[in-house]
Design a protein around this motif. Structure first.
Motif, PDB file in Angstrom:
ATOM      1  N   THR A 221      -7.328  -6.981  -9.772  1.00 44.21           N
ATOM      2  CA  THR A 221      -8.145  -7.485 -10.875  1.00 44.21           C
ATOM      3  C   THR A 221      -8.548  -8.925 -10.569  1.00 44.21           C
ATOM      4  O   THR A 221      -8.132  -9.506  -9.558  1.00 44.21           O
ATOM      5  CB  THR A 221      -7.371  -7.407 -12.197  1.00 44.21           C
ATOM      6  OG1 THR A 221      -6.118  -8.108 -12.042  1.00 44.21           O
ATOM      7  CG2 THR A 221      -7.083  -5.958 -12.573  1.00 44.21           C
ATOM      8  N   ALA A 222      -9.345  -9.514 -11.465  1.00 39.05           N
ATOM      9  CA  ALA A 222      -9.888 -10.848 -11.204  1.00 39.05           C
ATOM     10  C   ALA A 222      -8.803 -11.894 -11.009  1.00 39.05           C
ATOM     11  O   ALA A 222      -9.001 -12.881 -10.289  1.00 39.05           O
ATOM     12  CB  ALA A 222     -10.820 -11.258 -12.348  1.00 39.05           C
ATOM     13  N   ASP A 223      -7.640 -11.713 -11.639  1.00 38.65           N
ATOM     14  CA  ASP A 223      -6.560 -12.690 -11.491  1.00 38.65           C
ATOM     15  C   ASP A 223      -5.671 -12.406 -10.286  1.00 38.65           C
ATOM     16  O   ASP A 223      -4.645 -13.069 -10.089  1.00 38.65           O
ATOM     17  CB  ASP A 223      -5.723 -12.753 -12.766  1.00 38.65           C
ATOM     18  CG  ASP A 223      -4.996 -11.439 -13.066  1.00 38.65           C
ATOM     19  OD1 ASP A 223      -5.151 -10.469 -12.293  1.00 38.65           O
ATOM     20  OD2 ASP A 223      -4.294 -11.373 -14.091  1.00 38.65           O
ATOM     21  N   GLY A 224      -6.034 -11.411  -9.460  1.00 43.89           N
ATOM     22  CA  GLY A 224      -5.282 -11.113  -8.244  1.00 43.89           C
ATOM     23  C   GLY A 224      -4.191 -10.080  -8.402  1.00 43.89           C
ATOM     24  O   GLY A 224      -3.493  -9.781  -7.421  1.00 43.89           O
ATOM     25  N   THR A 225      -4.012  -9.515  -9.588  1.00 45.25           N
ATOM     26  CA  THR A 225      -2.971  -8.515  -9.799  1.00 45.25           C
ATOM     27  C   THR A 225      -3.344  -7.198  -9.126  1.00 45.25           C
ATOM     28  O   THR A 225      -4.456  -6.680  -9.325  1.00 45.25           O
ATOM     29  CB  THR A 225      -2.761  -8.267 -11.305  1.00 45.25           C
ATOM     30  OG1 THR A 225      -2.419  -9.499 -11.939  1.00 45.25           O
ATOM     31  CG2 THR A 225      -1.646  -7.256 -11.535  1.00 45.25           C
ATOM     32  N   VAL A 226      -2.428  -6.648  -8.337  1.00 40.97           N
ATOM     33  CA  VAL A 226      -2.658  -5.356  -7.688  1.00 40.97           C
ATOM     34  C   VAL A 226      -2.469  -4.248  -8.718  1.00 40.97           C
ATOM     35  O   VAL A 226      -1.408  -4.128  -9.335  1.00 40.97           O
ATOM     36  CB  VAL A 226      -1.695  -5.154  -6.506  1.00 40.97           C
ATOM     37  CG1 VAL A 226      -1.886  -3.768  -5.892  1.00 40.97           C
ATOM     38  CG2 VAL A 226      -1.904  -6.232  -5.446  1.00 40.97           C
ATOM     39  N   THR A 227      -3.503  -3.435  -8.916  1.00 34.21           N
ATOM     40  CA  THR A 227      -3.435  -2.356  -9.911  1.00 34.21           C
ATOM     41  C   THR A 227      -3.721  -0.979  -9.323  1.00 34.21           C
ATOM     42  O   THR A 227      -3.722   0.006 -10.070  1.00 34.21           O
ATOM     43  CB  THR A 227      -4.415  -2.614 -11.063  1.00 34.21           C
ATOM     44  OG1 THR A 227      -5.743  -2.697 -10.536  1.00 34.21           O
ATOM     45  CG2 THR A 227      -4.077  -3.893 -11.804  1.00 34.21           C
ATOM     46  N   GLY A 228      -3.971  -0.892  -8.020  1.00 31.02           N
ATOM     47  CA  GLY A 228      -4.245   0.423  -7.459  1.00 31.02           C
ATOM     48  C   GLY A 228      -4.218   0.426  -5.945  1.00 31.02           C
ATOM     49  O   GLY A 228      -4.305  -0.620  -5.293  1.00 31.02           O
ATOM     50  N   LEU A 229      -4.090   1.635  -5.396  1.00 33.85           N
ATOM     51  CA  LEU A 229      -4.005   1.833  -3.947  1.00 33.85           C
ATOM     52  C   LEU A 229      -4.622   3.170  -3.598  1.00 33.85           C
ATOM     53  O   LEU A 229      -4.432   4.166  -4.313  1.00 33.85           O
ATOM     54  CB  LEU A 229      -2.548   1.783  -3.512  1.00 33.85           C
ATOM     55  CG  LEU A 229      -2.149   2.135  -2.076  1.00 33.85           C
ATOM     56  CD1 LEU A 229      -0.852   1.403  -1.702  1.00 33.85           C
ATOM     57  CD2 LEU A 229      -1.936   3.649  -1.883  1.00 33.85           C
ATOM     58  N   ILE A 230      -5.366   3.206  -2.522  1.00 29.06           N
ATOM     59  CA  ILE A 230      -5.826   4.470  -1.950  1.00 29.06           C
ATOM     60  C   ILE A 230      -5.550   4.442  -0.455  1.00 29.06           C
ATOM     61  O   ILE A 230      -5.749   3.423   0.206  1.00 29.06           O
ATOM     62  CB  ILE A 230      -7.328   4.727  -2.224  1.00 29.06           C
ATOM     63  CG1 ILE A 230      -7.731   6.124  -1.724  1.00 29.06           C
ATOM     64  CG2 ILE A 230      -8.204   3.646  -1.606  1.00 29.06           C
ATOM     65  CD1 ILE A 230      -9.133   6.544  -2.134  1.00 29.06           C
ATOM     66  N   ASN A 231      -5.033   5.551   0.065  1.00 28.40           N
ATOM     67  CA  ASN A 231      -4.809   5.717   1.500  1.00 28.40           C
ATOM     68  C   ASN A 231      -5.511   6.999   1.931  1.00 28.40           C
ATOM     69  O   ASN A 231      -5.344   8.046   1.295  1.00 28.40           O
ATOM     70  CB  ASN A 231      -3.317   5.792   1.810  1.00 28.40           C
ATOM     71  CG  ASN A 231      -3.050   6.130   3.272  1.00 28.40           C
ATOM     72  OD1 ASN A 231      -2.925   7.299   3.624  1.00 28.40           O
ATOM     73  ND2 ASN A 231      -2.984   5.124   4.113  1.00 28.40           N
ATOM     74  N   TYR A 232      -6.308   6.909   2.988  1.00 24.74           N
ATOM     75  CA  TYR A 232      -7.029   8.092   3.438  1.00 24.74           C
ATOM     76  C   TYR A 232      -7.262   8.034   4.937  1.00 24.74           C
ATOM     77  O   TYR A 232      -7.174   6.980   5.573  1.00 24.74           O
ATOM     78  CB  TYR A 232      -8.366   8.238   2.697  1.00 24.74           C
ATOM     79  CG  TYR A 232      -9.355   7.110   2.916  1.00 24.74           C
ATOM     80  CD1 TYR A 232     -10.223   7.099   4.011  1.00 24.74           C
ATOM     81  CD2 TYR A 232      -9.444   6.061   1.994  1.00 24.74           C
ATOM     82  CE1 TYR A 232     -11.131   6.073   4.204  1.00 24.74           C
ATOM     83  CE2 TYR A 232     -10.352   5.028   2.178  1.00 24.74           C
ATOM     84  CZ  TYR A 232     -11.195   5.048   3.285  1.00 24.74           C
ATOM     85  OH  TYR A 232     -12.099   4.020   3.479  1.00 24.74           O
ATOM     86  N   THR A 233      -7.548   9.194   5.503  1.00 28.08           N
ATOM     87  CA  THR A 233      -7.989   9.315   6.882  1.00 28.08           C
ATOM     88  C   THR A 233      -9.374   9.962   6.882  1.00 28.08           C
ATOM     89  O   THR A 233      -9.758  10.628   5.908  1.00 28.08           O
ATOM     90  CB  THR A 233      -7.037  10.173   7.728  1.00 28.08           C
ATOM     91  OG1 THR A 233      -6.971  11.491   7.171  1.00 28.08           O
ATOM     92  CG2 THR A 233      -5.642   9.565   7.753  1.00 28.08           C
TER      93      THR A 233
END
Length: 418
Positions: A221-233
């Motif tokens: 988010t704008a304040d730098g908080t990690v809120t999601g992840l995607i891993n793919y090939t």
């Protein structure tokens, strides 16, 4: 035949037996992996003392369990006995080896005070006789990007958000903390220990686990908080001169729908990609509805039941979860081991709490402990199970009342094998 826990010195023969049992004798020994997993008393084996090998009696069946935490409706973490590594060599089936190991393990779990056990069933018809019932479902999609015409315009995202590819070291550092914030939001989720992240970032070699480095992106988010992840090939594939590449999603975590929308936008915007393949998502995930043409998404062929649950202590288990409405329901439960058999009154309050107590009152529903495990997590409805003759409705309308009490806000889902 002898069934007993193995010693650390027997890890090598146990490892070879599990490879045979899973029909993979060609896989190299997983020495480091077994050492990490070893816990005295939790790895069982069956040994055939007839015609021993130079190393000793033949190891012909395997079984492992470990303590884990299962997210239940409402976000609480229920301590459970996680059963895995269950094999019987094809030369020694139908001799009661699985039954002996399973009953020993479940009895020990009850003695340790664990309210339930979980496993992932390779075959549907094996574990019901031990009181397990399906408790999560894996639902996936194959999306034809051209037919789906991408994501709908204007889907809400976080103002000022950013998405960046990260290194494997960053994944090992930031991924676990994100997952621990996500886990309470998803009934059916279990923990990811350190070695889970090491294997899936290439830091720990696991023979038989085909790992290749993919792309991992974090959403902030704008304040730098990690809120999601995607891993793919992405598999490089061309139809003549035309790109026809599938993008395979291996991991997807989003703390809110705005984050999910942004991550899906990334996946559907990668050059050369013709298909986005998502083998496993929460059954009620809205992904198809985010597309301009939802008909471009067809169910993944691996859609199936996934995690199975075996209740061992009804008062402890039902006190841990939350409920959507106040009410009272009397359950007549049958249990092959007798541990949860009897009539139980489930009483839920307006504040979402609930309890089960023994009762002599007339029952509203009659069911086995396996079906009760399914209803406990909200993986299916009592109405549907009653229609399938897996639950008996003794009081008219009781199945509908059960669904009102037990329905979770989110359908249970477990993204991880164990």
């Amino acid at each position: 035949m002898e069934i007993r826990p193995i010693t650390r010195d027997e890890l090598a023969v146990w490892d070879r037996s599990i490879s045979r049992g899973f029909l993979r004798p060609h896989v190299a020994p997983a020495t480091e992996w077994r050492e990490i997993q070893f816990e005295p008393g939790r790895m069982q084996a069956a040994f055939d003392h007839r015609d021993p090998t130079p190393e000793g009696p033949r190891c012909v069946a395997t079984f492992r369990s470990f303590d884990a935490e299962l997210t239940v409706p409402g976000g609480a973490r229920l301590p459970v006995d996680a059963v895995t590594g269950v094999t019987v060599n094809s030369t020694h089936t139908r001799r009661g080896l699985l039954s002996g190991m399973m009953r020993r393990d479940l009895a020990a779990a009850r003695e340790r005070g664990l309210p339930a056990a979980i496993l992932i069933a390779a075959e549907y018809n094996i574990y019901g006789r031990f009181g397990f019932g399906p408790a999560t479902r894996s639902t996936g999609w194959r999306v034809d990007v051209l037919r789906a015409r991408g994501l709908r315009a204007g889907l809400p995202v976080h103002d000022g958000h950013r998405i960046d590819f990260v290194t494997l070291e960053e994944v090992r550092k930031l991924g676990p903390e994100l997952y621990e914030r996500w886990r309470p939001t998803q009934p059916g989720a279990i923990g990811r220990p350190e070695h889970w992240w090491r294997v899936r970032t290439g830091d720990l070699d696991l023979p038989g686990f085909e790992w290749k480095e993919g792309f991992t992106a974090l959403h902030r988010t704008a304040d730098g908080t990690v809120t999601g992840l995607i891993n793919y090939t992405v598999d490089e594939k061309f139809d003549g001169a035309y790109p026809d590449c599938p993008l395979n999603v291996r991991d997807f975590l989003a703390l809110d729908q705005q984050t999910a929308n942004a991550l899906w936008k990334l996946a559907f915007s990668v050059d050369w990609v013709r298909h986005v393949v998502v083998p496993s998502l929460r059954p009620d995930d809205p992904l198809p509805l985010l597309l301009n043409d939802p008909r471009g998404a067809r169910p993944h062929e691996d859609d199936s039941d996934f995690t199975w649950l075996r209740l061992l202590d009804l008062p402890a288990a039902f006190a841990a979860r939350r409920y959507t409405a106040p009410g009272r329901l009397v359950l007549d439960v049958t249990d092959p081991e007798g541990w949860t058999s009897g009539r139980w009154a489930l009483e839920t309050a307006a504040d979402g709490t609930g309890r089960t107590t023994p009762t002599e009152d007339a029952a509203d529903l009659a069911l086995g402990v396996g079906a009760l495990g399914t209803l406990f997590q909200g993986a299916d409805t009592a109405t549907r199970l009653a229609a399938a003759a897996m639950v008996a409705e003794l009081t008219p309308g009781a199945a509908g009342r059960a669904d009102t009490l037990l329905r979770p806000e989110r359908t249970p889902w477990n993204p991880d094998s164990f």
